[in-house]
Design a protein around this motif. Structure first.
Motif, PDB file in Angstrom:
ATOM      1  N   ALA A 133     -38.812  28.118 -11.494  1.00 18.99           N
ATOM      2  CA  ALA A 133     -37.784  28.736 -10.640  1.00 18.99           C
ATOM      3  C   ALA A 133     -36.870  29.634 -11.455  1.00 18.99           C
ATOM      4  O   ALA A 133     -36.416  30.676 -10.970  1.00 18.99           O
ATOM      5  CB  ALA A 133     -36.979  27.656  -9.922  1.00 18.99           C
ATOM      6  N   SER A 134     -36.603  29.248 -12.700  1.00 23.98           N
ATOM      7  CA  SER A 134     -35.719  30.074 -13.542  1.00 23.98           C
ATOM      8  C   SER A 134     -36.311  31.458 -13.786  1.00 23.98           C
ATOM      9  O   SER A 134     -35.582  32.424 -13.986  1.00 23.98           O
ATOM     10  CB  SER A 134     -35.442  29.378 -14.876  1.00 23.98           C
ATOM     11  N   GLU A 135     -37.617  31.561 -13.737  1.00 22.60           N
ATOM     12  CA  GLU A 135     -38.289  32.839 -13.980  1.00 22.60           C
ATOM     13  C   GLU A 135     -38.308  33.737 -12.758  1.00 22.60           C
ATOM     14  O   GLU A 135     -38.717  34.890 -12.848  1.00 22.60           O
ATOM     15  CB  GLU A 135     -39.704  32.582 -14.495  1.00 22.60           C
ATOM     16  N   THR A 136     -37.863  33.227 -11.608  1.00 24.07           N
ATOM     17  CA  THR A 136     -37.830  34.029 -10.383  1.00 24.07           C
ATOM     18  C   THR A 136     -36.517  34.790 -10.225  1.00 24.07           C
ATOM     19  O   THR A 136     -36.342  35.518  -9.250  1.00 24.07           O
ATOM     20  CB  THR A 136     -38.058  33.157  -9.128  1.00 24.07           C
ATOM     21  N   CYS A 137     -35.623  34.631 -11.176  1.00 22.19           N
ATOM     22  CA  CYS A 137     -34.335  35.325 -11.135  1.00 22.19           C
ATOM     23  C   CYS A 137     -34.565  36.838 -11.017  1.00 22.19           C
ATOM     24  O   CYS A 137     -35.221  37.431 -11.864  1.00 22.19           O
ATOM     25  CB  CYS A 137     -33.554  34.983 -12.407  1.00 22.19           C
ATOM     26  N   PRO A 138     -34.025  37.481  -9.972  1.00 22.70           N
ATOM     27  CA  PRO A 138     -34.253  38.916  -9.799  1.00 22.70           C
ATOM     28  C   PRO A 138     -33.656  39.767 -10.923  1.00 22.70           C
ATOM     29  O   PRO A 138     -34.193  40.831 -11.239  1.00 22.70           O
ATOM     30  CB  PRO A 138     -33.618  39.244  -8.448  1.00 22.70           C
ATOM     31  N   VAL A 139     -32.573  39.318 -11.526  1.00 25.24           N
ATOM     32  CA  VAL A 139     -31.992  40.082 -12.639  1.00 25.24           C
ATOM     33  C   VAL A 139     -32.954  40.055 -13.818  1.00 25.24           C
ATOM     34  O   VAL A 139     -33.244  41.086 -14.435  1.00 25.24           O
ATOM     35  CB  VAL A 139     -30.603  39.527 -13.043  1.00 25.24           C
ATOM     36  N   ARG A 140     -33.454  38.887 -14.123  1.00 31.94           N
ATOM     37  CA  ARG A 140     -34.417  38.735 -15.225  1.00 31.94           C
ATOM     38  C   ARG A 140     -35.664  39.584 -14.967  1.00 31.94           C
ATOM     39  O   ARG A 140     -36.160  40.271 -15.861  1.00 31.94           O
ATOM     40  CB  ARG A 140     -34.784  37.259 -15.360  1.00 31.94           C
ATOM     41  N   LYS A 141     -36.176  39.545 -13.737  1.00 36.16           N
ATOM     42  CA  LYS A 141     -37.380  40.300 -13.402  1.00 36.16           C
ATOM     43  C   LYS A 141     -37.157  41.812 -13.439  1.00 36.16           C
ATOM     44  O   LYS A 141     -38.103  42.571 -13.551  1.00 36.16           O
ATOM     45  CB  LYS A 141     -37.903  39.871 -12.031  1.00 36.16           C
ATOM     46  N   SER A 142     -35.907  42.250 -13.372  1.00 35.98           N
ATOM     47  CA  SER A 142     -35.594  43.676 -13.382  1.00 35.98           C
ATOM     48  C   SER A 142     -35.543  44.276 -14.783  1.00 35.98           C
ATOM     49  O   SER A 142     -35.521  45.490 -14.937  1.00 35.98           O
ATOM     50  CB  SER A 142     -34.247  43.926 -12.699  1.00 35.98           C
ATOM     51  N   LEU A 143     -35.530  43.419 -15.796  1.00 36.01           N
ATOM     52  CA  LEU A 143     -35.444  43.910 -17.168  1.00 36.01           C
ATOM     53  C   LEU A 143     -36.763  44.541 -17.605  1.00 36.01           C
ATOM     54  O   LEU A 143     -37.840  44.149 -17.168  1.00 36.01           O
ATOM     55  CB  LEU A 143     -35.076  42.776 -18.123  1.00 36.01           C
ATOM     56  N   SER A 144     -36.660  45.474 -18.501  1.00 39.01           N
ATOM     57  CA  SER A 144     -37.830  46.143 -19.054  1.00 39.01           C
ATOM     58  C   SER A 144     -38.730  45.155 -19.784  1.00 39.01           C
ATOM     59  O   SER A 144     -38.265  44.169 -20.354  1.00 39.01           O
ATOM     60  CB  SER A 144     -37.360  47.224 -20.033  1.00 39.01           C
ATOM     61  N   ASP A 145     -40.008  45.441 -19.780  1.00 37.22           N
ATOM     62  CA  ASP A 145     -40.955  44.623 -20.539  1.00 37.22           C
ATOM     63  C   ASP A 145     -40.692  44.710 -22.039  1.00 37.22           C
ATOM     64  O   ASP A 145     -41.216  43.915 -22.808  1.00 37.22           O
ATOM     65  CB  ASP A 145     -42.387  45.061 -20.254  1.00 37.22           C
ATOM     66  N   LYS A 146     -39.878  45.654 -22.457  1.00 34.30           N
ATOM     67  CA  LYS A 146     -39.535  45.802 -23.875  1.00 34.30           C
ATOM     68  C   LYS A 146     -38.547  44.724 -24.330  1.00 34.30           C
ATOM     69  O   LYS A 146     -38.322  44.557 -25.516  1.00 34.30           O
ATOM     70  CB  LYS A 146     -38.946  47.184 -24.146  1.00 34.30           C
ATOM     71  N   VAL A 164     -25.293  36.986 -17.671  1.00 35.24           N
ATOM     72  CA  VAL A 164     -25.628  37.277 -16.275  1.00 35.24           C
ATOM     73  C   VAL A 164     -27.042  36.794 -15.957  1.00 35.24           C
ATOM     74  O   VAL A 164     -27.283  36.186 -14.909  1.00 35.24           O
ATOM     75  CB  VAL A 164     -25.469  38.787 -15.975  1.00 35.24           C
ATOM     76  N   VAL A 165     -27.976  37.015 -16.882  1.00 36.55           N
ATOM     77  CA  VAL A 165     -29.339  36.519 -16.673  1.00 36.55           C
ATOM     78  C   VAL A 165     -29.319  34.988 -16.634  1.00 36.55           C
ATOM     79  O   VAL A 165     -29.963  34.372 -15.780  1.00 36.55           O
ATOM     80  CB  VAL A 165     -30.308  37.054 -17.747  1.00 36.55           C
ATOM     81  N   ALA A 166     -28.565  34.364 -17.541  1.00 34.79           N
ATOM     82  CA  ALA A 166     -28.465  32.895 -17.555  1.00 34.79           C
ATOM     83  C   ALA A 166     -27.900  32.379 -16.228  1.00 34.79           C
ATOM     84  O   ALA A 166     -28.408  31.395 -15.668  1.00 34.79           O
ATOM     85  CB  ALA A 166     -27.598  32.429 -18.722  1.00 34.79           C
ATOM     86  N   SER A 167     -26.873  33.016 -15.727  1.00 34.00           N
ATOM     87  CA  SER A 167     -26.263  32.610 -14.458  1.00 34.00           C
ATOM     88  C   SER A 167     -27.259  32.755 -13.308  1.00 34.00           C
ATOM     89  O   SER A 167     -27.354  31.877 -12.436  1.00 34.00           O
ATOM     90  CB  SER A 167     -25.018  33.455 -14.194  1.00 34.00           C
ATOM     91  N   CYS A 168     -28.004  33.832 -13.312  1.00 35.78           N
ATOM     92  CA  CYS A 168     -29.005  34.056 -12.271  1.00 35.78           C
ATOM     93  C   CYS A 168     -30.111  33.009 -12.359  1.00 35.78           C
ATOM     94  O   CYS A 168     -30.533  32.449 -11.341  1.00 35.78           O
ATOM     95  CB  CYS A 168     -29.573  35.464 -12.421  1.00 35.78           C
ATOM     96  N   MET A 169     -30.587  32.723 -13.575  1.00 34.87           N
ATOM     97  CA  MET A 169     -31.615  31.703 -13.768  1.00 34.87           C
ATOM     98  C   MET A 169     -31.133  30.355 -13.238  1.00 34.87           C
ATOM     99  O   MET A 169     -31.850  29.655 -12.512  1.00 34.87           O
ATOM    100  CB  MET A 169     -31.979  31.589 -15.255  1.00 34.87           C
ATOM    101  N   MET A 170     -29.889  29.994 -13.602  1.00 34.67           N
ATOM    102  CA  MET A 170     -29.339  28.717 -13.172  1.00 34.67           C
ATOM    103  C   MET A 170     -29.181  28.682 -11.654  1.00 34.67           C
ATOM    104  O   MET A 170     -29.446  27.651 -11.022  1.00 34.67           O
ATOM    105  CB  MET A 170     -27.997  28.455 -13.851  1.00 34.67           C
TER     106      MET A 170
END
Length: 133
Positions: free
Chosen positions: A110-123, A50-56
């Motif tokens: 741009a791949s780092e702007t994925c909202p799913v990725r940004k929602s993950l914990s810093d852990k 899901v993160v990969a799909s969002c990044m793409m």
């Protein structure tokens, strides 16, 4: 509030989720190490995909606005867990553009702007490797 998915426990370690608008279904199994069947993706694998799909999606959206064709772009994803938690997501991005492309840095960012990725914990550590072809 409208829910967009519905998940059913089909067996001791298997869940079937239905996307309500499309009716499409996908199945997950818990990891084999925890007694799962090993026949379907695990929830951790689904998270990585899901993160990969969002990044793409973010890269493709920006590229299209700049009239850059990213057809054929791929992302391989892997989730690494430890003590019952996802601790690392690994991504291998293959971009069908030359490494000298003038928008290379912009598309990678741009791949780092994925909202799913940004929602993950810093852990959760995230590693992304890019191969420009």
């Amino acid at each position: 509030m409208e829910y967009t998915t519905h998940t059913l426990n089909e067996a001791k370690s298997r869940c079937v989720t239905t996307h309500k608008r499309s009716g499409k279904e996908w199945t997950t199994d818990i990891p084999v190490a925890l007694g799962g069947y090993g026949e379907n993706a695990t929830p951790g694998e689904m998270l990585a995909s899901v993160v990969a799909s969002c990044m793409m999606s973010m890269v493709s959206f920006l590229a299209a606005r700049k009239n850059v064709d990213t057809e054929g772009m791929t992302i391989d994803a892997r989730a690494e867990d430890k003590d019952g938690s996802i601790v690392h997501l690994h991504f291998l991005v293959k971009m069908p553009l030359p490494g000298t492309h003038p928008l290379r840095k912009t598309l990678e960012q741009a791949s780092e702007t994925c909202p799913v990725r940004k929602s993950l914990s810093d852990k959760v550590e995230i590693t992304t490797e890019w191969i420009w072809e």
